[in-house]
Design a protein around this motif. Structure first.
Motif, PDB file in Angstrom:
ATOM      1  N   LEU A   1       0.519  -1.565   0.282  1.00  0.00           N
ATOM      2  CA  LEU A   1       0.111  -0.193   0.183  1.00  0.00           C
ATOM      3  C   LEU A   1       0.733   1.379   0.191  1.00  0.00           C
ATOM      4  O   LEU A   1       0.744   1.778  -0.925  1.00  0.00           O
ATOM      5  N   LYS A   2       1.550   1.153   0.860  1.00  0.00           N
ATOM      6  CA  LYS A   2       3.292   2.070   0.682  1.00  0.00           C
ATOM      7  C   LYS A   2       3.385   2.601  -0.847  1.00  0.00           C
ATOM      8  O   LYS A   2       3.921   3.574  -1.091  1.00  0.00           O
ATOM      9  N   THR A   3       3.993   1.580  -1.054  1.00  0.00           N
ATOM     10  CA  THR A   3       4.861   1.809  -2.476  1.00  0.00           C
ATOM     11  C   THR A   3       2.754   2.082  -3.248  1.00  0.00           C
ATOM     12  O   THR A   3       4.205   3.555  -4.786  1.00  0.00           O
ATOM     13  N   ILE A   4       2.515   2.128  -3.410  1.00  0.00           N
ATOM     14  CA  ILE A   4       1.089   2.348  -4.212  1.00  0.00           C
ATOM     15  C   ILE A   4       1.216   4.282  -3.773  1.00  0.00           C
ATOM     16  O   ILE A   4       0.856   5.250  -4.753  1.00  0.00           O
ATOM     17  N   THR A   5       0.987   5.149  -2.713  1.00  0.00           N
ATOM     18  CA  THR A   5       0.814   5.880  -2.063  1.00  0.00           C
ATOM     19  C   THR A   5       1.708   6.562  -3.153  1.00  0.00           C
ATOM     20  O   THR A   5       1.656   8.064  -2.767  1.00  0.00           O
TER      21      THR A   5
ATOM     22  N   ALA B   1      -8.297   9.550  -2.533  1.00  0.00           N
ATOM     23  CA  ALA B   1      -8.386   9.731  -0.971  1.00  0.00           C
ATOM     24  C   ALA B   1      -9.739   9.153  -0.248  1.00  0.00           C
ATOM     25  O   ALA B   1      -9.488   8.573   1.211  1.00  0.00           O
ATOM     26  N   GLU B   2     -10.796   9.149  -0.616  1.00  0.00           N
ATOM     27  CA  GLU B   2     -11.859   7.961  -0.375  1.00  0.00           C
ATOM     28  C   GLU B   2     -11.371   6.668  -0.062  1.00  0.00           C
ATOM     29  O   GLU B   2     -11.844   5.935   0.379  1.00  0.00           O
ATOM     30  N   ILE B   3     -10.730   6.176  -1.159  1.00  0.00           N
ATOM     31  CA  ILE B   3     -10.218   4.196  -1.040  1.00  0.00           C
ATOM     32  C   ILE B   3      -9.152   4.631   0.626  1.00  0.00           C
ATOM     33  O   ILE B   3      -9.244   3.714   1.012  1.00  0.00           O
ATOM     34  N   LEU B   4      -8.760   5.390   0.341  1.00  0.00           N
ATOM     35  CA  LEU B   4      -7.994   5.203   1.414  1.00  0.00           C
ATOM     36  C   LEU B   4      -7.765   5.461   2.955  1.00  0.00           C
ATOM     37  O   LEU B   4      -7.863   4.548   3.630  1.00  0.00           O
ATOM     38  N   GLN B   5      -9.393   6.175   2.751  1.00  0.00           N
ATOM     39  CA  GLN B   5     -10.189   6.175   4.184  1.00  0.00           C
ATOM     40  C   GLN B   5     -10.742   5.168   4.660  1.00  0.00           C
ATOM     41  O   GLN B   5     -10.519   4.850   5.715  1.00  0.00           O
ATOM     42  N   HIS B   6     -10.825   4.519   3.539  1.00  0.00           N
ATOM     43  CA  HIS B   6     -12.112   3.431   3.631  1.00  0.00           C
ATOM     44  C   HIS B   6     -11.699   2.096   4.005  1.00  0.00           C
ATOM     45  O   HIS B   6     -11.598   1.891   5.158  1.00  0.00           O
ATOM     46  N   LEU B   7     -10.574   1.964   3.663  1.00  0.00           N
ATOM     47  CA  LEU B   7      -9.282   1.439   4.185  1.00  0.00           C
ATOM     48  C   LEU B   7      -9.365   1.184   5.814  1.00  0.00           C
ATOM     49  O   LEU B   7      -8.947   0.512   6.482  1.00  0.00           O
ATOM     50  N   ILE B   8      -8.551   2.743   5.851  1.00  0.00           N
ATOM     51  CA  ILE B   8      -8.325   2.532   7.539  1.00  0.00           C
ATOM     52  C   ILE B   8      -9.531   2.189   8.302  1.00  0.00           C
ATOM     53  O   ILE B   8      -9.365   1.631   9.376  1.00  0.00           O
ATOM     54  N   ASP B   9     -10.654   2.733   8.095  1.00  0.00           N
ATOM     55  CA  ASP B   9     -12.128   2.584   8.622  1.00  0.00           C
ATOM     56  C   ASP B   9     -12.456   1.182   8.350  1.00  0.00           C
ATOM     57  O   ASP B   9     -12.939   0.855  10.078  1.00  0.00           O
ATOM     58  N   VAL B  10     -12.727   0.907   7.870  1.00  0.00           N
ATOM     59  CA  VAL B  10     -12.369  -1.424   7.823  1.00  0.00           C
ATOM     60  C   VAL B  10     -11.820  -1.372   8.381  1.00  0.00           C
ATOM     61  O   VAL B  10     -12.115  -2.423   9.136  1.00  0.00           O
TER      62      VAL B  10
ATOM     63  N   LYS C   1      -0.021  12.824   3.055  1.00  0.00           N
ATOM     64  CA  LYS C   1       0.679  11.863   4.131  1.00  0.00           C
ATOM     65  C   LYS C   1      -0.370  11.835   5.310  1.00  0.00           C
ATOM     66  O   LYS C   1       0.760  10.514   5.699  1.00  0.00           O
ATOM     67  N   SER C   2      -0.895  11.647   5.928  1.00  0.00           N
ATOM     68  CA  SER C   2      -2.177  12.017   6.743  1.00  0.00           C
ATOM     69  C   SER C   2      -2.350  10.414   6.165  1.00  0.00           C
ATOM     70  O   SER C   2      -2.241   9.699   7.640  1.00  0.00           O
ATOM     71  N   LEU C   3      -2.733  10.622   5.204  1.00  0.00           N
ATOM     72  CA  LEU C   3      -3.480   8.947   5.158  1.00  0.00           C
ATOM     73  C   LEU C   3      -3.113   8.244   5.132  1.00  0.00           C
ATOM     74  O   LEU C   3      -3.405   7.018   5.571  1.00  0.00           O
ATOM     75  N   THR C   4      -1.214   7.995   4.307  1.00  0.00           N
ATOM     76  CA  THR C   4      -0.708   7.530   4.366  1.00  0.00           C
ATOM     77  C   THR C   4      -0.221   6.603   5.811  1.00  0.00           C
ATOM     78  O   THR C   4      -0.535   5.904   6.179  1.00  0.00           O
ATOM     79  N   GLU C   5       0.060   7.760   6.561  1.00  0.00           N
ATOM     80  CA  GLU C   5       0.965   7.366   7.965  1.00  0.00           C
ATOM     81  C   GLU C   5      -0.531   6.694   8.848  1.00  0.00           C
ATOM     82  O   GLU C   5       0.154   6.255   9.591  1.00  0.00           O
ATOM     83  N   GLU C   6      -1.767   7.483   8.299  1.00  0.00           N
ATOM     84  CA  GLU C   6      -2.504   6.546   9.736  1.00  0.00           C
ATOM     85  C   GLU C   6      -2.816   5.471   8.732  1.00  0.00           C
ATOM     86  O   GLU C   6      -2.895   4.698  10.596  1.00  0.00           O
TER      87      GLU C   6
ATOM     88  N   GLU D   1      -0.837   3.524   8.216  1.00  0.00           N
ATOM     89  CA  GLU D   1       0.404   2.767   8.845  1.00  0.00           C
ATOM     90  C   GLU D   1       0.185   2.282  10.180  1.00  0.00           C
ATOM     91  O   GLU D   1       0.565   1.287  10.641  1.00  0.00           O
ATOM     92  N   ILE D   2      -0.033   3.602  10.927  1.00  0.00           N
ATOM     93  CA  ILE D   2      -0.189   3.084  12.028  1.00  0.00           C
ATOM     94  C   ILE D   2      -1.603   2.158  12.482  1.00  0.00           C
ATOM     95  O   ILE D   2      -1.415   1.564  13.430  1.00  0.00           O
ATOM     96  N   VAL D   3      -2.633   1.873  11.675  1.00  0.00           N
ATOM     97  CA  VAL D   3      -3.768   1.260  11.918  1.00  0.00           C
ATOM     98  C   VAL D   3      -3.322  -0.075  12.084  1.00  0.00           C
ATOM     99  O   VAL D   3      -3.567  -1.016  12.303  1.00  0.00           O
ATOM    100  N   ARG D   4      -2.428  -0.416  11.089  1.00  0.00           N
ATOM    101  CA  ARG D   4      -1.673  -0.981  10.138  1.00  0.00           C
ATOM    102  C   ARG D   4      -1.086  -2.051  11.729  1.00  0.00           C
ATOM    103  O   ARG D   4      -1.292  -3.437  12.461  1.00  0.00           O
ATOM    104  N   ASN D   5      -0.058  -1.403  11.792  1.00  0.00           N
ATOM    105  CA  ASN D   5       0.756  -1.656  12.921  1.00  0.00           C
ATOM    106  C   ASN D   5      -0.135  -1.637  14.697  1.00  0.00           C
ATOM    107  O   ASN D   5       0.733  -2.814  14.474  1.00  0.00           O
ATOM    108  N   SER D   6      -1.203  -1.304  15.002  1.00  0.00           N
ATOM    109  CA  SER D   6      -2.018  -1.732  15.800  1.00  0.00           C
ATOM    110  C   SER D   6      -2.649  -3.075  15.695  1.00  0.00           C
ATOM    111  O   SER D   6      -2.900  -3.528  16.507  1.00  0.00           O
TER     112      SER D   6
END
Length: 172
Positions: free
Chosen positions: A39-43, A63-72, A111-116, A118-123
């Motif tokens: 995902l980071k490679t894509i972003t 942006a909506e796809i990235l936010q969707h991934l975070i939310d889901v 940047k904020s979408l990508t960082e979030e 990664e944070i959510v995934r690490n969680s």
């Protein structure tokens, strides 16, 4: 634990497409890590100007796809935690389209979408690393269908892979 260890009684048929996106022979832990790197490679190949791009009328923006991934991912981590703790509550579904509409993803930076993400995934990696084999096999109910903790982990990875594929095919 690998995706081919799952049985069809551990997840709803609705998620089969996501499960099919997962390569066999890799552990869930390794998949979590390689999946976020993909995902980071894509972003990294997306410009801020392209965050609002939609490949067709009515389709989500980047942006909506990235936010969707975070939310889901957050929702599925919660579901995994509930089942892992043997909570007998039937976990409800959610309207992912409404979540996207309400997300205000278009106001966020790449940047904020990508960082979030990664944070959510690490969680999630931290959460799933605490689950024993017994807990990973524990089943509960989500969206009126059976789900095991381990199946939820693979669904998270498969869902992300699904959207990575869409981003590669339709947006880049």
């Amino acid at each position: 634990m690998q995706v081919d260890d799952l049985t069809s009684e551990e997840y709803s048929e609705f998620y089969q497409g996501y499960i099919n996106n997962i390569p066999e022979g890799q552990s869930l832990g390794m998949l979590f890590k390689s999946n976020i790197q993909d995902l980071k490679t894509i972003t990294n190949s997306i410009s801020h100007e392209n965050l609002s791009y939609r490949y067709a009328e009515g389709k989500w923006s980047v942006a909506e796809i990235l936010q969707h991934l975070i939310d889901v991912e957050r929702i599925f981590q919660y579901r995994a935690l509930c089942i892992a703790r043997d909570d007998k509550t039937s976990l409800p579904g959610f309207d992912h389209d409404e979540y996207v509409i309400q997300s205000e993803a278009g106001a966020r930076s790449l940047k904020s979408l990508t960082e979030e993400a990664e944070i959510v995934r690490n969680s999630g990696i931290a959460l799933f690393s605490t689950f024993s084999e017994v807990v990973l096999k524990r089943k509960g109910v989500m969206s009126n269908a059976p789900a095991s903790v381990r199946a939820i982990g693979f669904i998270i990875v498969g869902h992300t892979r699904h959207h990575i594929n869409i981003l590669q095919e339709k947006y880049l």
